[in-house]
Design a protein around this motif. Structure first.
Motif, short mmCIF file in Angstrom:
data_model
loop_
_atom_site.label_atom_id
_atom_site.label_comp_id
_atom_site.label_asym_id
_atom_site.label_seq_id
_atom_site.Cartn_x
_atom_site.Cartn_y
_atom_site.Cartn_z
N GLN A 8 -30.58 -54.28 21.22
CA GLN A 8 -30.46 -55.14 20.30
C GLN A 8 -31.77 -56.02 20.31
O GLN A 8 -32.32 -56.86 19.18
CB GLN A 8 -29.06 -56.02 20.10
N VAL A 9 -31.91 -56.88 21.39
CA VAL A 9 -33.28 -57.70 21.62
C VAL A 9 -34.38 -57.21 20.81
O VAL A 9 -35.04 -57.88 20.20
CB VAL A 9 -33.36 -57.68 23.15
N THR A 11 -34.76 -55.09 18.78
CA THR A 11 -34.41 -54.85 17.05
C THR A 11 -34.72 -56.15 16.58
O THR A 11 -35.32 -56.63 15.63
CB THR A 11 -33.02 -54.61 16.88
N ASP A 12 -34.09 -57.31 17.28
CA ASP A 12 -34.11 -58.62 16.73
C ASP A 12 -35.82 -58.95 16.83
O ASP A 12 -36.31 -59.94 15.92
CB ASP A 12 -33.48 -59.71 17.37
N ARG A 15 -37.72 -57.52 13.79
CA ARG A 15 -37.13 -58.24 12.73
C ARG A 15 -37.80 -59.49 12.56
O ARG A 15 -38.11 -59.91 11.39
CB ARG A 15 -35.51 -58.30 12.74
N TYR A 16 -37.74 -60.22 13.64
CA TYR A 16 -38.59 -61.70 13.62
C TYR A 16 -40.04 -61.40 13.04
O TYR A 16 -40.24 -62.31 12.09
CB TYR A 16 -38.54 -62.12 14.98
N SER A 80 -36.75 -48.85 18.88
CA SER A 80 -36.47 -50.24 18.17
C SER A 80 -36.83 -49.68 16.67
O SER A 80 -37.97 -49.58 16.20
CB SER A 80 -37.12 -51.76 18.47
N THR A 82 -36.85 -51.51 13.88
CA THR A 82 -37.81 -52.60 13.56
C THR A 82 -39.23 -52.52 14.02
O THR A 82 -40.12 -52.70 13.25
CB THR A 82 -37.17 -53.94 13.64
N LEU A 180 -36.03 -64.74 23.57
CA LEU A 180 -34.75 -63.81 23.72
C LEU A 180 -34.67 -63.24 25.34
O LEU A 180 -35.86 -63.44 25.91
CB LEU A 180 -35.02 -62.54 22.65
#
Length: 373
Positions: A8-9, A11-12, A15-16, A80, A82, A180
């Motif tokens: 998830q890190v 992916t975040d 996304r950022y 990921s 993203t 993160l």
């Protein structure tokens, strides 16, 4: 942190940058550190027409650079969604020579059957459990194929590598908007070497790359290895056999009190000067050359005394190391290669090494007396 949380890190993270439309510049060369300079594409060897795996390819920019510059055929794999989308937004999915793949690297290696000639990872290798990644990766690199990756050695807080194979929390920067936290395997060079050898790789080189600025404690490791080739019986010919042993010299430099000069390697290990024997050199000539190149001390071959031969084996390669003592020398010791050895000195380790040397000499003398030859 769980595997799900770690994924998830990234992916975040992706996304950022998707939300802000940020993209790093097109690279002119491979970058194994977090700053400009240092080794580049050359450590990957000949890539023309080679089948290559990019582990944790992110935006895909290095895969595209290597495909365009050298004609490599690259699978750019990232888990990921993203980060994968960033690559597709930046480059066409039909980019010549590059296949962008959204997949967990372990799953990709499980399903992929055609071997790779080269596999590499810039900064991403340490985010995957090496106990899982290396055994999965080794069968997917052809025998003799190359593995090159860079990993963190010392972080921005000055914390060095771990001495056990366990992950620790490390930060991933989000531009100017904080950090993160994810799991990372930050290991000593010796641990990486053990893991690679256990998985079936032969170590070529481990280089610690310090930041060029004094106020930045970050250092990286650049590791190059080869997949061990299958060994078959040698056909009977009139040609001489290929050498199977690497020959080197360890130089023990002593002072009037028989204290031993040691150098503090960037990995945190105290060691003696030394290196491999070049073609045409005698052991004594190698000792004199390595002493000059690593400490700036000068000596004569007549003052080099070879007292022992150490035999060991690393990654399937036999190693023979001649132990040479140099007690007569000139000059002041200087750490000529500060990127590898930060300083030279005697200290308590040098005194202890001197005691060990005297014991070795005494043992050799007793053996000489008993020998019938």
């Amino acid at each position: 942190m769980s595997d799900t949380a770690d994924r998830q890190v990234w992916t975040d993270f992706g996304r950022y940058h998707l939300d802000r439309g940020t993209n790093p510049p097109e690279p002119q060369r491979a970058n194994w550190t977090f700053w400009d300079g240092g080794p580049g594409d050359e450590v990957l060897g000949d890539l023309a027409g080679r089948r290559v795996l990019d582990i944790g390819s992110g935006t895909g920019r290095y895969a595209v650079h290597l495909a365009r510059a050298y004609g490599a055929v690259i699978d750019a794999v990232d888990g990921s969604p993203t980060q994968h989308q960033r690559a597709l937004d930046r480059y066409s999915k039909d980019e010549p020579g590059v296949r962008f793949i959204l997949a967990d690297i372990l799953e990709h290696l499980r399903l992929e059957t055609e071997p790779y000639d080269v596999a590499y990872a810039m900064h991403s290798f340490g985010f995957v459990d090496p106990h899982q990644l290396l055994p999965a990766l080794a069968p997917r690199i052809r025998p003799g194929g190359r593995l090159v990756f860079s990993v963190l050695h010392t972080n921005r807080d000055g914390l060095g590598p771990s001495s056990t194979v366990h992950p620790r929390p490390e930060g991933v920067r989000l531009g100017d908007d904080g950090m993160l936290t994810t799991s990372m395997w930050v290991l000593t060079p010796a641990l990486w070497e053990d893991l690679l050898v256990e998985a079936g790789f032969l170590i070529k080189d481990v280089t610690v790359l310090p930041s060029p600025t004094d106020d930045d404690p970050v250092t990286c490791q650049l590791i190059t290895a080869r997949r061990c080739a299958r060994v078959t019986s040698r056909p009977r010919t009139t040609a001489p056999p290929v050498a199977q042993t690497a020959l080197g010299v360890c130089v023990i430099v002593t002072d009037a009190e028989e204290r031993v000069l040691l150098g503090l390697h960037r990995s945190g290990v105290w060691e003696c000067p030394g290196g491999k024997v070049e073609p045409g050199e005698s052991l004594e000539e190698t000792a004199v050359r390595e002493l000059r190149e690593e400490t700036s001390l000068s000596a004569q071959t007549d003052n080099v005394e070879v007292i022992a031969l150490l035999l060991d084996e690393v990654g399937g390669t036999n190693r023979a190391t001649a132990v040479a003592v140099v007690a007569v020398h000139a000059g002041s010791p200087t750490a000529v290669e500060p990127e590898l050895v930060s300083r030279l000195g005697v200290g308590e380790d040098g005194r202890a090494a001197g005691s060990a040397l005297r014991a070795v000499r005494a043992g050799a003398a007793r053996m000489a007396v008993r020998s019938p030859h």
